[in-house]
Design an enzyme around this catalytic site. Structure first.
Site, PDB file in Angstrom:
ATOM      1  N   HIS A   1       6.968  -7.066  -1.217  1.00 42.95           N
ATOM      2  CA  HIS A   1       5.913  -7.766  -2.117  1.00 42.95           C
ATOM      3  C   HIS A   1       5.499  -6.498  -3.023  1.00 42.95           C
ATOM      4  CE1 HIS A   1       4.524 -10.802   0.854  1.00 42.95           C
ATOM      5  NE2 HIS A   1       5.835 -11.073   0.234  1.00 42.95           N
TER       6      HIS A   1
ATOM      7  N   ASP B   1       0.840  -1.294   0.137  1.00 49.82           N
ATOM      8  CA  ASP B   1       0.076   0.085  -0.026  1.00 49.82           C
ATOM      9  C   ASP B   1       0.960   1.302   0.007  1.00 49.82           C
ATOM     10  OD1 ASP B   1       0.857   0.320   2.693  1.00 49.82           O
ATOM     11  OD2 ASP B   1      -0.977  -0.887   3.381  1.00 49.82           O
TER      12      ASP B   1
ATOM     13  N   CYS C   1      11.219   0.604 -15.283  1.00 50.80           N
ATOM     14  CA  CYS C   1      11.464  -0.004 -16.881  1.00 50.80           C
ATOM     15  C   CYS C   1      12.676  -0.926 -16.385  1.00 50.80           C
ATOM     16  CB  CYS C   1      11.793   1.320 -17.490  1.00 50.80           C
ATOM     17  SG  CYS C   1      12.705   0.785 -19.024  1.00 50.80           S
TER      18      CYS C   1
END
Length: 406
Positions: free
Chosen positions: A191, A174, A199
């Site tokens: 995570h 979050d 990129c």
């Protein structure tokens, strides 16, 4: 030839007969299982002689049903939320405060439980995402970008400022630790982060911080966001690590920082995590060390965790309440989240004109409601470069890691 044909027909017939017999056997076992389970539900004094005889005849089935019931009851107890009484909670927090004061290298592990106060659902609580799915219920969607750092996030940030917390390892995507102004070098988002797309064709990996959830088009093994890198024009990808995936990005995952912090830790404080995922990461628990050389473990969670038996102290309380009591005991004031000081607004890279319609998720309005002006291509490249080399991109090293074979 005739004999071979007869043998083949006979073989097929035998196979069919065998399969039929196996199906019938399964049906009989299923019927017996249902009958025995129905009898076991009755009080012993209400069972007939035939039913008592049925239980004696199928003792193995009775044993299996009883074992299943024991496992089911144990699972239910593990899922129950337990709250310490007020006095016990305060006493435990006093013990935790003493450990925090004495710690030389305190590391904090955080899970979804620290964000529930920001109206972000957890996973395994009574109203958690996995709990609802297991019950066959639909999970209501919510815009996570509307959430703001909680009291616990701000408390952790203050402890880091006071040099009492050395590193934070989070399972959460979050971005609230980042938005609480926790420095990148002190944070591992194992995570990923829902506000960051990268990129991986650029070296080092080029990072773009956005003011919206970049994951609306992504899923398991499909990480392309549909937007392009302003430097090389290749597609950007999110940083989320889904179940069944192995995270290979250096940032925001920062596995190197997490492993190093765990090696140095003398105290680990787990806040709002079931630890069912974190327990699998061996490098975070120093299990290769003798028991007396491992960091002391303190857990704050309402439910059972697989590390409870190793904990010096288990506190059953809500994270915000425990953090409030802890900071009061430490005589440290928790700062209130200030939107005008949220680092995400100064780090965010605006979309290029042709990408304005590349998302449908709501964009967080900067403090004061002022829109950040669009930058020229030259300014855009300079800003991306400064992010790479500055506070937010620290830890990239000399180049991106190669994806390991699974």
């Amino acid at each position: 030839m005739a004999e071979e044909s007869e043998i083949a027909v006979s073989s097929r017939a035998e196979k069919k007969a065998f399969e039929r017999a196996r199906v019938l056997q399964r049906e009989r076992e299923r019927t017996i299982f249902k009958l025995v389970r129905r009898v076991l539900k009755k009080p012993e004094e209400q069972r007939s002689e035939e039913e008592a005889a049925l239980l004696l005849l199928h003792r193995e089935t009775v044993e299996e049903i009883c074992q299943r019931q024991i496992r089911g009851n144990l699972l239910k107890r593990k899922q129950e939320e337990v709250f310490d009484e007020a006095e016990e909670l305060k006493s435990k927090v006093c013990q935790l405060a003493a450990a925090v004061k004495q710690a030389e290298h305190l590391v904090v592990y955080t899970g979804a439980g620290i964000s529930t106060a920001a109206s972000i659902p957890d996973y395994r609580g009574p109203n958690g995402v996995w709990t609802q799915l297991q019950k066959g219920q639909t999970v209501s969607s919510c815009d996570l970008s509307k959430a703001e750092p909680t009291l616990t996030h701000m408390g952790i940030r203050m402890l880091q400022i006071k040099k009492m917390v050395k590193h934070v390892v989070s399972q959460n995507c979050d971005g609230l630790h980042l938005r609480s102004d926790l420095p990148r070098q002190a944070l591992s988002e194992l995570h990923g982060n829902m506000f960051i797309e990268v990129c991986t064709s650029c070296s080092p990996v080029r990072e773009y911080v956005r003011l919206f959830d970049v994951t609306e088009r992504t899923s398991l093994h499909r990480h392309g966001t549909g937007r392009k890198c302003s430097h090389c024009s290749n597609e950007l990808r999110d940083t989320i690590v889904h179940f069944g995936e192995r995270g290979t990005l250096e940032q925001p995952l920062n596995w190197e920082g997490a492993a190093e912090a765990a090696r140095k830790a003398d105290v680990i404080l787990c806040l709002g995590s079931s630890l069912k995922v974190l327990k699998k990461y061996a490098c975070l628990w120093c299990m290769n060390k003798p028991a007396n050389k491992r960091p002391k473990l303190y857990i704050v969670n309402l439910q059972w965790t697989p590390k409870d038996h190793l904990a010096v102290l288990k506190i059953h309380g809500k994270c915000d309440e425990v953090m409030s009591l802890l900071m009061e005991e430490l005589n440290i004031q928790i700062p209130v989240y200030d939107r005008s000081k949220d680092p995400i607004f100064r780090l965010a890279t605006p979309l290029q004109p042709e990408e304005v319609n590349s998302r449908t998720r709501e964009v967080m309005a900067p403090p004061g409601g002022q829109e950040k002006r669009s930058l020229t291509p030259v300014e855009l490249e300079d800003e991306a470069s400064s992010v790479q080399g500055g506070w937010f991109g620290r830890g990239y090293g000399k180049g991106r890691k190669k994806k390991k074979a699974t």
